[in-house]
Design an enzyme around this catalytic site. Structure first.
Site, PDB file in Angstrom:
ATOM      1  N   ASP A  12      44.024  83.782 -23.609  1.00 27.45           N
ATOM      2  CA  ASP A  12      43.339  82.586 -24.100  1.00 27.45           C
ATOM      3  C   ASP A  12      41.854  82.823 -23.835  1.00 27.45           C
ATOM      4  O   ASP A  12      41.416  82.774 -22.683  1.00 27.45           O
ATOM      5  CB  ASP A  12      43.874  81.362 -23.333  1.00 27.45           C
ATOM      6  CG  ASP A  12      43.067  80.089 -23.599  1.00 27.45           C
ATOM      7  OD1 ASP A  12      42.153  80.112 -24.447  1.00 27.45           O
ATOM      8  OD2 ASP A  12      43.377  79.068 -22.944  1.00 27.45           O
ATOM      9  N   LYS A  80      31.606  81.599 -27.482  1.00 22.90           N
ATOM     10  CA  LYS A  80      32.651  81.424 -28.501  1.00 22.90           C
ATOM     11  C   LYS A  80      32.108  80.620 -29.684  1.00 22.90           C
ATOM     12  O   LYS A  80      32.538  80.806 -30.819  1.00 22.90           O
ATOM     13  CB  LYS A  80      33.842  80.713 -27.868  1.00 22.90           C
ATOM     14  CG  LYS A  80      35.070  80.644 -28.753  1.00 22.90           C
ATOM     15  CD  LYS A  80      36.243  80.126 -27.953  1.00 22.90           C
ATOM     16  CE  LYS A  80      37.463  79.886 -28.828  1.00 22.90           C
ATOM     17  NZ  LYS A  80      38.593  79.381 -28.034  1.00 22.90           N
ATOM     18  N   GLU A 184      45.492  78.659 -31.446  1.00 18.33           N
ATOM     19  CA  GLU A 184      45.733  78.030 -30.132  1.00 18.33           C
ATOM     20  C   GLU A 184      46.853  76.983 -30.175  1.00 18.33           C
ATOM     21  O   GLU A 184      47.727  76.992 -29.306  1.00 18.33           O
ATOM     22  CB  GLU A 184      44.430  77.424 -29.590  1.00 18.33           C
ATOM     23  CG  GLU A 184      43.458  78.511 -29.113  1.00 18.33           C
ATOM     24  CD  GLU A 184      42.008  78.066 -29.034  1.00 18.33           C
ATOM     25  OE1 GLU A 184      41.733  76.859 -29.162  1.00 18.33           O
ATOM     26  OE2 GLU A 184      41.130  78.946 -28.846  1.00 18.33           O
ATOM     27  N   ASP A 209      44.225  68.698 -28.011  1.00 17.63           N
ATOM     28  CA  ASP A 209      43.553  69.599 -27.066  1.00 17.63           C
ATOM     29  C   ASP A 209      42.185  69.030 -26.685  1.00 17.63           C
ATOM     30  O   ASP A 209      41.234  69.108 -27.460  1.00 17.63           O
ATOM     31  CB  ASP A 209      43.426  70.982 -27.733  1.00 17.63           C
ATOM     32  CG  ASP A 209      42.750  72.013 -26.829  1.00 17.63           C
ATOM     33  OD1 ASP A 209      42.201  71.640 -25.770  1.00 17.63           O
ATOM     34  OD2 ASP A 209      42.770  73.200 -27.202  1.00 17.63           O
TER      35      ASP A 209
END
Ligand code: AMP
Length: 641
Positions: A12, A80, A184, A209
């Site tokens: 992850d 990211k 994800e 999330d």
């Protein structure tokens, strides 16, 4: 390639934190380095070092994060957000990054770091990610004791081709073959075993999330594979979210509250700072943010949390924040996430299917906030899955995907049969089984329990899995506490414990005290980390110990129950002894003492008493005490009349 190197780890690679996991015959688990730490902050600091190749060395993870405020221009965090994007794409993110972002000759975003007054270093987001991936690879190699070459890496569902390719490239730079890029939310679903069995086919799953800085909601549909043996897959129906919404906002709300009140306490005019942080030095701001985050996290468990902050030599700011106050403060923030859920559902439209939403999975640290769980549950009309650590779900699921690709999931248990019995620990340490092994899921069972001490206001529930009769010989799946029981004599409160295993094998245990309506619950994935071999071993052990275990269980239960009798009868005998015939009274006393002696012996060592004899002694006392009960009842009626 040496033994073990054909494994595929799951990674992850997060905006704030990254981690690596493996799923083998022991089940999925997160791997940690020699420091025992498994969560690596996605932060890299660059430093001059003449002994290092290229004269620059990197510090990754906690070491870089802890000093990020000190070295903002040479610490790369949140890269990211820049992966595979142009400067124009990333424009909205730029104000939040502490370093400069420039454009290369292909219009791609690059990170410009200032190592000192004279030197700057320009790196691509892929290179920074590669440093993080290399660190994770090293941790995995340390944990496993052999080389690691292949990985599954997760990305947000909304990542486009360029962002996915950039992630693959980062892997290659780190010396990893990225065998699959996985969404994800799909990984989160796999971590719960969704999509691995036959039953779940055609199910629609929501993955909610909510992390520190970003929020994503995805709606997935499990689509059965084509033809016989075709692999089923998760299709992303829609995504929504906000790249600027997360737990950090809550910390800021609390900081703003503390600041306002500290200013009032100091009597200083803070009007020129509009309640912001500007007037406070960085160290104070950091401390306040830390206090705020700790208050927030404590409020996920407790009804209130307090801070005491020394603001100068003479004054301390003390503040208690209650759960109610906190919830009204964050309610609008939670509603913003619910609005995004509405958008995602709207976008998915008819594709959700007739069955509606089958499961809601919670990912990200901020989903530990009870109000978040409650509102998401209400919105979808489904109890959200919270059994797995929300910080680890994605990595665990990536590992499951890795093991499917490596061909090692074959040994995994299917969830349709509950492989081992499930129950709770009773007073004295016995295991009360509510759902017995080999029941088919879904399954439900309830049982009534009570308190063992007068005035007891909370009960700890230890959820167990296994075939043995004593809790200590079973595996504890988790503990939770039912609080707020009104004080009553032992044995009077009625606590209903319910076990519910749903079709996906997720166990939800809830406890409710009938009179007060107080509730508490816990979720777990019962067979997590258990292989078929382990299940067989546990079963064989239970046969081996069956007789002995049973005796022990009986003695333990008898000790617990006798103590209540002894106490009750002892008290009544004390009060009403004078009203009883002397012969009867002496006989009752003798029986009481006999049972007391046996209970004490049994409590010290269960082997020292014969369960049958113990049982008869208890029964004898029960039967003999009928007359005493009558006298006691008559007395209480007289008192009332
Ligand atoms: P993530 O980005 O998934 O690592 O989530 C990190 C966020 O979760 C941070 O804002 C944390 O403060 C928050 N968080 C972690 N634990 C808790 C907790 N027990 N209660 C509330 N928020 C939490």
């Amino acid at each position: 390639m040496s033994a073990g190197e054909d494994i595929i780890v799951g990674i992850d690679l997060g905006t704030t934190n990254s981690l690596v996991a493996l799923c083998d015959e022991r089940g999925p688990r997160v791997l940690s380095g020699d420091d025992g730490v498994s969560i690596v902050p996605s932060v890299v600091r660059y430093e001059h070092d003449d002994s290092a190749p290229g004269g620059v060395r990197t510090i990754v993870g906690d070491g870089a994060k802890d000093r990020a405020v000190e070295f903002p221009e040479r610490t790369a965090a949140s890269v990211k957000r820049l992966m595979g994007r142009s400067l124009a794409d990333a424009r909205d993110d730029l104000p939040y990054l502490s370093y400069r972002v420039i454009e290369d000759e292909h219009a791609q975003a690059r990170v410009e770091l200032r190592l000192d007054e004279q030197t700057t270093k320009i790196v691509s987001p892929q290179e920074v990610s590669a440093v993080i991936l290399r660190e994770l690879k090293a941790r995995a190699q340390h944990a496993l004791g052999h080389g690691v070459r292949r990985a599954v890496v997760t990305v947000p569902a909304y990542f486009d081709d360029a962002q996915r390719q950039a992630t693959r490239d980062a892997g290659r730079l780190a010396g990893l073959e990225v065998v699959r890029i996985v969404n994800e939310p799909t990984a989160a679903a796999l971590a719960y075993g969704l999509g691995l069995g036959e039953r779940a086919q055609g199910e629609t799953v929501v993955v909610y999330d909510l992390g520190g800085g970003t929020f994503d909601v995805s709606i997935l549909r499990l689509t059965p594979g084509e033809g016989e043996g075709g692999t089923s897959f998760f299709q992303v129906l829609s995504t929504a979210g906000d790249t600027r919404l997360g737990g950090d906002d809550v910390d800021h709300m609390l900081v703003a509250l503390f600041m306002r009140e500290i200013r009032e306490l100091l009597g200083a005019g803070g009007a020129n700072d509009e309640g912001g942080l500007g007037a406070f030095p960085p160290a104070t701001r950091r401390a306040l943010k830390m206090f705020a985050e700790s208050v927030k996290c404590r409020l996920s468990e407790a009804a209130s949390a307090s801070v005491a902050i020394a603001i100068n030599d003479k004054q301390t700011y003390e503040r208690t924040v209650t759960r109610d106050e906190f919830e009204s403060m964050i309610a609008p923030w939670v509603e913003r996430t619910i609005d995004a859920c509405d958008r995602a559902v709207r976008d998915a439209g008819d594709k959700v299917g007739e069955g509606g939403i089958g499961a809601v999975i919670m990912v990200g640290g901020s989903t530990r906030i009870p109000l978040v769980r409650a509102r998401v549950g209400e919105r979808f009309g489904v109890e959200p899955y919270t059994a797995l650590d929300p910080d680890r779900v994605v990595a665990l699921g990536a590992a499951v995907q890795g093991s499917i690709l490596a061909g090692t999931t074959k040994g995994q248990l299917l969830l349709d049969v509950i492989p081992l019995s499930l129950g709770i620990e009773t007073v004295g340490g016995a295991m009360a089984k509510l759902i017995v092994r080999n029941s088919t899921a879904p399954a439900r069972a309830t049982e009534m329990f009570s308190t063992s001490v007068d005035g007891q206001v909370s009960i700890k529930l230890n959820v167990l899995q296994g075939e043995r009769e004593m809790a200590a010989d079973c595996r504890s799946l988790g503990e939770f506490e039912l609080r707020g029981i009104p004080p009553m004599p032992a044995g009077v409160p009625q606590v209903e414990v319910e076990f519910l295993v749903d079709a996906n094998g997720v166990l939800r245990v809830s406890a409710r005290e009938r009179r007060s309506g107080k509730r508490a619950s816990l979720q777990v994935v019962p067979n997590h980390g258990l292989t078929r071999d382990e299940v067989e071993r546990i079963e064989a052990e239970s046969f081996l110990h069956a007789r002995e275990d049973m005796d022990r269980h009986r003695v333990v239960d008898l000790v617990a129950n006798s103590r209540l009798d002894i106490k009750w009868i002892g008290e009544k005998l004390e009060r009403h002894g004078g009203e009883l015939e002397p012969a009867y009274r002496d006989d009752l006393r003798a029986r009481l003492e006999a049972l007391r002696a046996m209970a004490e012996l049994g409590a010290a060592d269960w082997r020292s008493v014969d369960p049958g004899e113990f049982h008869r002694a208890k029964q004898a006392l029960d039967e003999a005490s009928v007359r005493l009960q009558e006298v006691a009842i008559a007395a209480s009626l007289r008192e009332q009349g």
